[in-house]
Design an enzyme around this catalytic site. Structure first.
Site, PDB file in Angstrom:
ATOM      1  N   ASP A 365       0.805  -1.221   0.071  1.00  0.00           N
ATOM      2  CA  ASP A 365       0.104   0.002   0.004  1.00  0.00           C
ATOM      3  C   ASP A 365       0.867   1.139   0.014  1.00  0.00           C
ATOM      4  OD1 ASP A 365      -2.144   1.541   0.426  1.00  0.00           O
ATOM      5  OD2 ASP A 365      -1.375   1.948   2.293  1.00  0.00           O
ATOM      6  N   THR A 512      -2.810   1.807  -4.460  1.00  0.00           N
ATOM      7  CA  THR A 512      -3.157   2.876  -3.928  1.00  0.00           C
ATOM      8  C   THR A 512      -4.576   3.418  -4.423  1.00  0.00           C
ATOM      9  OG1 THR A 512      -2.494   5.156  -3.428  1.00  0.00           O
ATOM     10  CG2 THR A 512      -1.870   4.201  -5.697  1.00  0.00           C
ATOM     11  N   ASP A 563      -7.022  -1.223   3.266  1.00  0.00           N
ATOM     12  CA  ASP A 563      -6.261  -2.596   3.072  1.00  0.00           C
ATOM     13  C   ASP A 563      -6.950  -3.827   3.593  1.00  0.00           C
ATOM     14  OD1 ASP A 563      -4.498  -0.644   1.693  1.00  0.00           O
ATOM     15  OD2 ASP A 563      -3.603  -0.197   3.775  1.00  0.00           O
TER      16      ASP A 563
END
Length: 674
Positions: A365, A512, A563
């Site tokens: 991430d 992202t 996430d």
């Protein structure tokens, strides 16, 4: 799992079922512990009464009329009480046609108890009650250790549910408000979201304007401005303005509920892995039963009495189940878990951790993982008479009264430059747009481009990198003094981590929710060959699945709620320790520090762990190569027969070696004495 009535069912699932799952693991650990201590206490008189132990130690031991019946009674208690988890497991494994550790243990203790009981009742032979008791004790200890290491069942669903407040401010027809439980809200209702509160459900803003922090859900570091007509997501955090929201989705249909479902699905699919010890146990079960049956048949054909053939057969089957096997894996896990914790690595899913050595692709991430997750000033561009220092000094003076992430970035930069900040009077937040105050007799505003558009003020050029920067415009009255460009800062550790992982041959990628230009810039800075930009949480899980198609084992490293689905879907989910509770609970491994380089340490430790496990399994089962043929009587013709006492010595030696070998586990790079 299907739901019938929205949030009620969602709450029941998140707060009840997942909670029960965690309680179940804790209850099992306590059950193994209790059975271990009670069974161990009962084992002491069993050992004192066992003739074979007396013979082994060369002592007379404890014996009295009827002592064999006391021995039978005590052993029966251990068999049924201490052995119950294994007997139940045997039935379950056989029913599922997947015999493993429970089958091996269940067969061994049943054979030992059944044969020994028959001897007490009159059959010629020797009792194995001591073997039954010590085997049950050690297996209970092994399962207790193992259960403790994996007991922290995921609480991700509970953490996600915490993002939704219990109550909401329902707006009545007359404009008044009253607090009602969130699960009573319906589509079309209007709710008031006050500054600093979590948005209760998905909906559309019908009045007010504010900045909303969606980073926990989307990963975007910059708060998003919301005004009439804009969508808001349940679980996001309102900024400094009030919003009236019309509810569009409730219960299972909300964005947060979809994230919950993805997390559950990811964790569910990963729980099907079979442990290394179970595979070893399966083959040992086959060997034990086959060797026992062959031994019995051969000696009967050779004309030996039934009691002789039966004793040889039972001896073979009992010693084939080494005590050390039940401790081989749990002991290594226990040592590695403690060792890793001291290095800032917390192991939550041992099966996934064991596979980390096979990682050939890692997806990071961006926000909060490869980057710091906070804004830093990149450019200061005066457009009026003020120079850079003056522009930054005026802006920081106003922003020092704000808690906004952009404000903090500007103030931090001013402090780094040792600028003296003037006092501010009449400070006032401009909801969703910025802040203003009187500085040195001037009306200074620090605002977003939305304010300029709203007031019809021309926007100045922010420089070539404008596309990847967040801009804060500094105004004196209605005159633009300049623009400050900010961006999420890349961690220095990220560069070293990416280089080290790539040197190892691992494909390193970035995922992202940020825009294409930001993603491209970060990717270029770190030397990444592949990245995914503008990806929502549900899409993140899909991207992980896409990467999994081309790689053997994929790891995901992240820190936020956004996430969680990807962490649960990945073969190895790794959370940064400073991340959200939801990310931590969805992960298999937690990095106590924010250094992405710790991922490589975890992979190396996984390799060491695998090596130790294999060594222990060899020690735990290898003695069978000698013990089984001798117990079966292959050298009977030359007068060599493995007595149960000698078998006990071999077994004990195997257990001690396994324990010592596990204790000598060390972190990669440290001195090891294997």
């Amino acid at each position: 799992m299907p739901h019938d009535n929205g949030h009620d069912e969602h709450q029941e699932h998140g707060d009840h079922e997942d909670h029960d799952h965690a309680d179940h693991h804790e209850m099992m650990a306590k059950d193994f512990r209790t059975r271990f201590w009670i069974s161990t206490a009962v084992t002491l008189p069993v050992l004192a009464l066992s003739p074979m132990i007396h013979e082994f130690l060369g002592i007379e031991g404890l014996s009295f009329p009827g002592s064999e019946w006391v021995l039978l009674g005590l052993s029966a208690f251990i068999y049924f009480y201490g052995g119950w988890p294994f007997l139940k497991g045997l039935v379950d494994e056989v029913g599922d046609k997947q015999p493993g550790m429970m089958t091996l243990i269940g067969v061994a203790i049943t054979v030992a108890f059944g044969y020994s009981g028959a001897v007490v009742l009159g059959l010629e032979g020797r009792v194995f009650f001591w073997e039954l008791a010590t085997l049950v004790d050690l297996m209970l200890a092994g399962h207790w250790i193992e259960m403790r290491s994996v007991m922290s069942a995921s609480k991700a669903v509970e953490e996600l549910a915490k993002l939704v407040p219990d109550e909401a401010h329902l707006v009545e027809e007359d404009g008044s408000t009253r607090d009602v439980p969130v699960d009573e809200l319906e589509e079309g209702d209007r709710v008031l979201v006050k500054p600093g509160e979590n948005v209760p459900v998905d909906g559309k803003v019908i009045d007010g304007h504010s900045s909303v922090d969606e980073s926990m859900l989307t990963g975007e570091a910059e708060p998003v401005e919301k005004a009439e007509g804009d969508e808001v997501t349940g679980g996001s955090i309102n900024g400094d303005g009030s919003l009236t929201v019309e509810i569009e989705r409730t219960g299972e249909d909300t964005y947060l509920s979809q994230v919950i479902r993805l997390v559950e699905e990811g964790q569910e699919s990963k729980s099907k892995a079979q442990g290394l010890a179970d595979r070893a146990a399966f083959w040992l079960t086959v060997v034990a039963l086959s060797a026992g049956a062959i031994t019995l048949t051969v000696w009967l054909i050779a004309g030996k009495p039934l009691d002789f053939a039966l004793e040889r057969s039972i001896t073979v089957m009992v010693i084939t189940c080494p005590h050390a096997l039940g401790l081989a894996i749990p002991l290594v896990i226990a040592v590695v878990t403690g060792l890793a914790a001291r290095q800032g690595l917390l192991i939550r899913n041992r099966t996934a951790f064991e596979q980390a050595r096979l990682v050939d692709a890692i997806v990071f991430d961006k926000t909060g993982t490869l980057t710091q997750g906070r804004f830093g000033v990149e450019t200061v561009r005066p457009t009026g008479d003020a120079d850079e220092s003056e522009l930054l000094r005026l802006a920081a003076a106003v922003e020092s009264h704000s808690e906004h992430p952009i404000a903090k970035g500007i103030v931090d930069q001013a402090q780094e430059r040792d600028l003296d900040l003037p006092s501010v009077s009449d400070f006032e937040a401009i909801p969703g747009k910025g802040a203003q105050g009187e500085v040195d007799g001037r009306s200074i505003k620090v605002v977003s481009h939305g304010y300029l558009e709203e007031q019809g003020i021309d926007k100045p050029d922010a420089g070539d990198a404008e596309g990847r920067l967040t801009r804060a415009y500094v105004l004196d009255g209605e005159e633009v003094l300049g623009v400050i460009g900010l961006a999420d800062q890349i961690r220095e550790e990220s560069r070293r981590a990416v280089d080290a992982l790539q040197d190892r041959g691992i494909d390193v990628m970035m995922l992202t929710g940020d825009g294409e230009q930001v993603a491209a810039w970060v990717s270029e800075e770190l030397g990444l060959e592949r990245y995914f930009a503008e990806v929502l949480p549900d899409q993140k899980a899909e991207k992980i699945e896409e990467v999994q198609k081309d790689h053997e084992l994929v790891a995901m490293v992240g820190d936020g709620v956004n996430d969680a689905p990807a962490l649960a879907t990945a073969d190895l989910g790794i959370a940064i320790g400073a991340g959200s509770n939801v990310a931590l609970e969805s992960a298999d491994l937690i990095l106590g520090e924010d250094d992405p380089g710790s991922v490589l340490d975890a992979i190396r430790l996984s390799e060491v762990t695998r090596t130790k496990m294999i060594q222990n399994l060899i020690w735990a089962t290898g003695y069978n190569v000698i013990a089984i043929p001798l117990a079966a009587g292959v050298l009977y013709g030359v007068g060599v027969v493995l007595s149960p006492a000698v078998g006990a010595i071999l077994m004990s030696a195997s257990t001690v070696i396994v324990a010592i070998n596990a204790r000598l586990t060390s972190m990669p790079g440290e001195d090891q004495n294997d």
